[in-house]
Design an enzyme around this catalytic site. Structure first.
Site, mmCIF file in Angstrom:
data_model
loop_
_atom_site.group_PDB
_atom_site.id
_atom_site.type_symbol
_atom_site.label_atom_id
_atom_site.label_comp_id
_atom_site.label_asym_id
_atom_site.label_seq_id
_atom_site.Cartn_x
_atom_site.Cartn_y
_atom_site.Cartn_z
ATOM 1 N N SER A 96 -53.416 35.419 14.718
ATOM 2 C CA SER A 96 -52.124 35.277 15.379
ATOM 3 C C SER A 96 -51.908 33.864 15.914
ATOM 4 C CB SER A 96 -51.991 36.339 16.479
ATOM 5 O OG SER A 96 -50.681 36.420 16.967
ATOM 6 N N ASP A 235 -45.291 32.310 15.849
ATOM 7 C CA ASP A 235 -46.708 32.009 15.947
ATOM 8 C C ASP A 235 -47.319 32.070 14.550
ATOM 9 O OD1 ASP A 235 -46.353 34.735 15.703
ATOM 10 O OD2 ASP A 235 -48.071 35.259 16.952
ATOM 11 N N ASP A 237 -48.801 34.323 12.737
ATOM 12 C CA ASP A 237 -48.596 35.476 11.854
ATOM 13 C C ASP A 237 -47.230 36.113 12.029
ATOM 14 O OD1 ASP A 237 -49.124 36.505 14.387
ATOM 15 O OD2 ASP A 237 -50.032 38.325 13.602
ATOM 16 N N ASP A 239 -45.723 37.739 14.445
ATOM 17 C CA ASP A 239 -45.418 38.948 15.224
ATOM 18 C C ASP A 239 -44.672 38.584 16.501
ATOM 19 O OD1 ASP A 239 -47.567 37.806 16.581
ATOM 20 O OD2 ASP A 239 -48.643 39.688 16.882
#
Length: 452
Positions: A96, A235, A237, A239
């Site tokens: 992440s 960010d 990834d 999410d």
């Protein structure tokens, strides 16, 4: 915090804590837990994702699971794909917002919702046990599917206004897989898109992957220089999503979340909204004004998702930009949230700065007190006792939160450092500092008492 799982799956420095051997054991444990079935595996752009992905897939197939390798994707792309295609589970290889030397493994259920702490504890027990391999003809198979990104894009477009009216949007993709989704969606909506850090690179050369204000100077400058209507940042990834106003200023985490809660309740009518214990009291004010109810959860998207499921919430989110839209799927979805915000601006016909000006903002101060990890449980028990003696309105869903007429205080042990964190929000700076000093003194006294 378990032996392998932390607050967001298995995560750590690659080659130290997180190794291909550990990834293999995690894959086998998930396969044993599921008892077969079909699992999607995705990864972000980090340089060690291929090694960890191969190990996880080997473990899954060695326990009889079939695997769909969906390639380099956003975490919400994986969640959306699992839920839409009716698979049994998903595995995302990502760390992440953490630096490039980190990676992680996170499991998702058939609804695209992160595994609960209870499920993770079961996985840990299996990882430490002795597993038998299946017969030679019971191993799983692996297929590739490059359509997951299209599935995600189409699902987002089903949810938002597609008349972008020529809005100019700057998107900072953080050298991650959001480059494959957010700019595509916004262009399909009719927006003019300027992309930053849109070349996938696991070294994250453009900026650190965490989308906090100090990492978004280029985005802010670009919004101003191009006279853009909005800036968007993800960010590593995707999410998470955060925003920069048309003035090139970072949009406050809590104020944006409050704005979103208000709009969703306007559309859906009075309902419940799930937010974590660290979210601002302005969210309570806005939700109450709309006839809704706030459900407070532990910090972490898995806890927000669990509250949505258990309480029937219409929306859930954390101030850091982790938002869950349960009508779509149960995974935090940065690209969907970005498109949703653009759709809001289109429908309102007003800039983000003007919309945020309608949301109250209260001062927040934070402080930490050093506390060895082994003393944290006893210190927190003593802190709770002392605070219950002095205050009436106490919430212990995650740490100890004290509700006051003019603010609140949260005392919570850090999950990653030998610290206890104190967060204070009040109606004035003076009152916030006063409460901070009072509670820091209480926590320090408790640490000293436990040490004696």
């Amino acid at each position: 915090m378990g032996k392998y799982f932390g607050t967001s799956g298995i995560r750590g420095r690659v080659g130290e804590f997180l190794t291909p051997e550990l990834a293999l054991r995690a894959g086998r444990a998930l396969g044993e837990y599921l008892g077969g079935g079909t699992v999607a595996v995705g990864r972000d752009t980090r340089v060690h994702c291929d090694a960890l992905r191969a190990a996880v897939i080997s473990g899954l197939t060695a326990q009889g699971c079939d695997v769909v390798d969906i390639g380099v994707v956003c975490t919400p792309t994986l969640g959306c794909y699992v839920a839409t295609e009716g698979l049994d589970a998903g595995v995302m290889i990502t760390a992440s917002h953490n630096p490039p030397e980190y990676n992680g493994i996170k499991f998702w259920d058939s609804d695209g919702m992160a595994f609960s702490p209870e499920q993770e504890r079961e996985i840990e027990q299996i990882m430490d046990g002795d597993l038998e391999y299946p017969n030679w003809d019971e191993y799983g198979e692996v297929v590739d599917d490059e359509t997951a990104l299209n599935v995600h894009v189409e699902r987002i477009l089903d949810e938002v206004s597609v008349d972008g009216d020529g809005l100019r949007i700057v998107v900072d993709c953080a050298n991650g897989p959001s480059a494959f989704v957010t700019p595509v969606v916004l262009r399909e909506m009719g927006c003019e898109v300027i992309s930053l850090n849109a070349h996938p690179d696991g070294h994250f050369p453009g900026r650190e992957p965490e989308p906090k204000p100090e990492n978004l100077k280029d985005l802010m400058r670009t919004v101003r220089a191009t006279d853009a209507d909005l800036g968007i940042a993800h960010d590593g990834d995707a999410d998470r999503v955060v925003f920069v106003t048309e003035e090139g200023k970072f949009a406050g985490y809590d104020e944006v979340l409050a704005l979103v809660c208000r709009r969703i309740l306007e559309e859906k009518g009075p309902g419940k909204v799930a937010v974590n214990v660290d979210a601002s009291m302005v969210i309570d004010e806005v939700v109450r004004e709309m006839g809704g109810e706030v459900v407070r959860t532990k910090v972490g998207d898995v806890h927000v998702a669990a509250a949505i499921r258990e309480e029937g919430c219409v929306f859930g989110g954390e101030p850091n930009g982790t938002w869950i839209h349960p009508d779509v799927h149960m995974c935090p979805d940065g690209p969907l949230s970005a498109a949703w915000m653009v759709s809001l601006l289109i429908e309102e016909g007003r800039p983000l700065s003007e919309l945020l000006a309608e949301i109250p903002s209260y001062p927040v101060v934070r402080e930490t007190v050093e506390c060895p990890d082994e003393l944290k449980p006893e210190v927190m028990r003593l802190v709770e006792t002392r605070l219950r003696e002095a205050y009436d309105d106490i919430d212990t869903v995650d740490g100890v939160r004290v509700e006051l007429d003019d603010g609140w205080v949260l005392v919570r042990p850090s999950g990653t450092e030998p610290l206890i964190r104190i967060t204070v929000e009040a109606e004035s700076e003076e009152r916030a500092r006063e409460l901070r000093d009072e509670f820091v003194d209480i926590v320090r006294r408790c640490v000293e008492e436990v040490r004696e």
